[in-house]
Design an enzyme around this catalytic site. Sequence first.
Site, mmCIF file in Angstrom:
data_model
loop_
_atom_site.group_PDB
_atom_site.id
_atom_site.type_symbol
_atom_site.label_atom_id
_atom_site.label_comp_id
_atom_site.label_asym_id
_atom_site.label_seq_id
_atom_site.Cartn_x
_atom_site.Cartn_y
_atom_site.Cartn_z
ATOM 1 N N THR A 106 0.809 -1.231 0.000
ATOM 2 C CA THR A 106 0.000 0.000 0.000
ATOM 3 C C THR A 106 0.834 1.270 0.000
ATOM 4 O O THR A 106 0.367 2.310 -0.481
ATOM 5 C CB THR A 106 -0.961 0.027 1.196
ATOM 6 O OG1 THR A 106 -0.215 0.028 2.421
ATOM 7 C CG2 THR A 106 -1.893 -1.178 1.161
ATOM 8 N N LEU A 108 -2.713 5.411 -0.227
ATOM 9 C CA LEU A 108 -4.070 4.928 -0.490
ATOM 10 C C LEU A 108 -4.247 3.503 0.045
ATOM 11 O O LEU A 108 -4.625 2.584 -0.684
ATOM 12 C CB LEU A 108 -4.360 4.979 -1.990
ATOM 13 C CG LEU A 108 -4.275 6.356 -2.647
ATOM 14 C CD1 LEU A 108 -4.549 6.252 -4.145
ATOM 15 C CD2 LEU A 108 -5.258 7.337 -2.000
ATOM 16 N N HIS A 109 -3.981 3.320 1.338
ATOM 17 C CA HIS A 109 -4.018 1.974 1.911
ATOM 18 C C HIS A 109 -5.340 1.259 1.626
ATOM 19 O O HIS A 109 -5.361 0.145 1.092
ATOM 20 C CB HIS A 109 -3.811 2.043 3.432
ATOM 21 C CG HIS A 109 -2.560 2.720 3.865
ATOM 22 N ND1 HIS A 109 -1.303 2.192 3.629
ATOM 23 C CD2 HIS A 109 -2.355 3.884 4.540
ATOM 24 C CE1 HIS A 109 -0.383 3.002 4.133
ATOM 25 N NE2 HIS A 109 -1.004 4.039 4.694
ATOM 26 N N ASP A 110 -6.443 1.886 1.986
ATOM 27 C CA ASP A 110 -7.747 1.231 1.869
ATOM 28 C C ASP A 110 -8.231 1.115 0.424
ATOM 29 O O ASP A 110 -8.761 0.065 0.031
ATOM 30 C CB ASP A 110 -8.776 1.967 2.725
ATOM 31 C CG ASP A 110 -8.393 1.980 4.197
ATOM 32 O OD1 ASP A 110 -7.413 2.685 4.544
ATOM 33 O OD2 ASP A 110 -9.043 1.305 4.993
ATOM 34 N N SER A 117 -6.604 -1.843 -1.098
ATOM 35 C CA SER A 117 -7.171 -3.104 -0.616
ATOM 36 C C SER A 117 -8.507 -3.399 -1.280
ATOM 37 O O SER A 117 -8.798 -4.556 -1.624
ATOM 38 C CB SER A 117 -7.319 -3.049 0.906
ATOM 39 O OG SER A 117 -6.067 -2.782 1.508
#
Length: 337
Positions: free
Chosen positions: A213, A259-261, A264
Amino acid sequence: MDLQEAAMEARNGHRIPPTEEKVIIDTDPGIDDSVAIMMAFEAPGVKVVGLTTIFGNCTTSHATRNALILCDRAGRPEVPVAEGSAEPLKGGKPHVADFVHGSDGLGNTSFPDPTTTNKVEQSAAEFLVDKVSESPGEISVLALGPLTNIALAMKKDSSFASKVKRIVVLGGAFFAAGNATPSAEANIHSDPEAADIVFTSGADIYVVGLNITTQVYFTDKDMLELRNSKGKHAQFLCDICKFYRDWHVHSYGVDALFLHDPVSFTALVHPEYFTFKKGVVRVETQGICKGHTSMDMGLKKWNSDNPWTGYSPISVAWTVDVPKVLAYAKELLFNAQ
């Protein structure tokens, strides 16, 4: 191109799932959670069955309020929201990242309460168990926060792991530094016992860690493009992202935001943009390495049993096609009508 082939092609070449992807998003919104949820509401071929809330980026009560705000702003007030656990499995005060997401979880923006909501009476764990049991093998879970609710669902229903279609987890740091401590990623560190239960449950699990991420981010230029776009959520997202962006400047020295989420969520819908390696993953639950995710990649045969022995492997994201993930996020956010 026949109808089946056409159904595989989305705008700008992004494949639409050939069958509807039904998903429950377990979330602690949270700024980047909010971006991912808005993407999910806009994504062709995706049906958001419900949102379940958890502590992490904010308290669980704030997460519930924010989830209801997001449903209202997205024009999806009918989507059920189930409130989850207010503390980790072992109890105690939860870790809350208000320094990253603001005291309200939405960058201290003080949005008014939504006018129309669908908060259900069930707990998050009850909601997860009921929905997955109603449609075994059809509903995926996108877990964007600590894994407490998922672990509670597994404790409540021993068959949950076999009935859920797949679980995509934002969590862990595989052969990379953590962001809660040098050895642990925040979601796993916040409830390591829950994470270990989930990772060893035998469910079909895909984990997207910080090693992936942190390769994907929006620059200031990207955020300006979003603000100037015709996306219906653009102004709202840019407003809440300011606090998050400023924290990145302070903590990482970058004029950008990870933009971690959203990454995912993309792994759920477009796993072909990633490569995965399989292995048994255990979580350290105590000491200075609490929350560390340790993977046995099967590179050698052990002479005796160890804490990894006998558990089913899970899929850990290993590489990512950054341009494709960014293009998918921009397509959904910049063009939302």
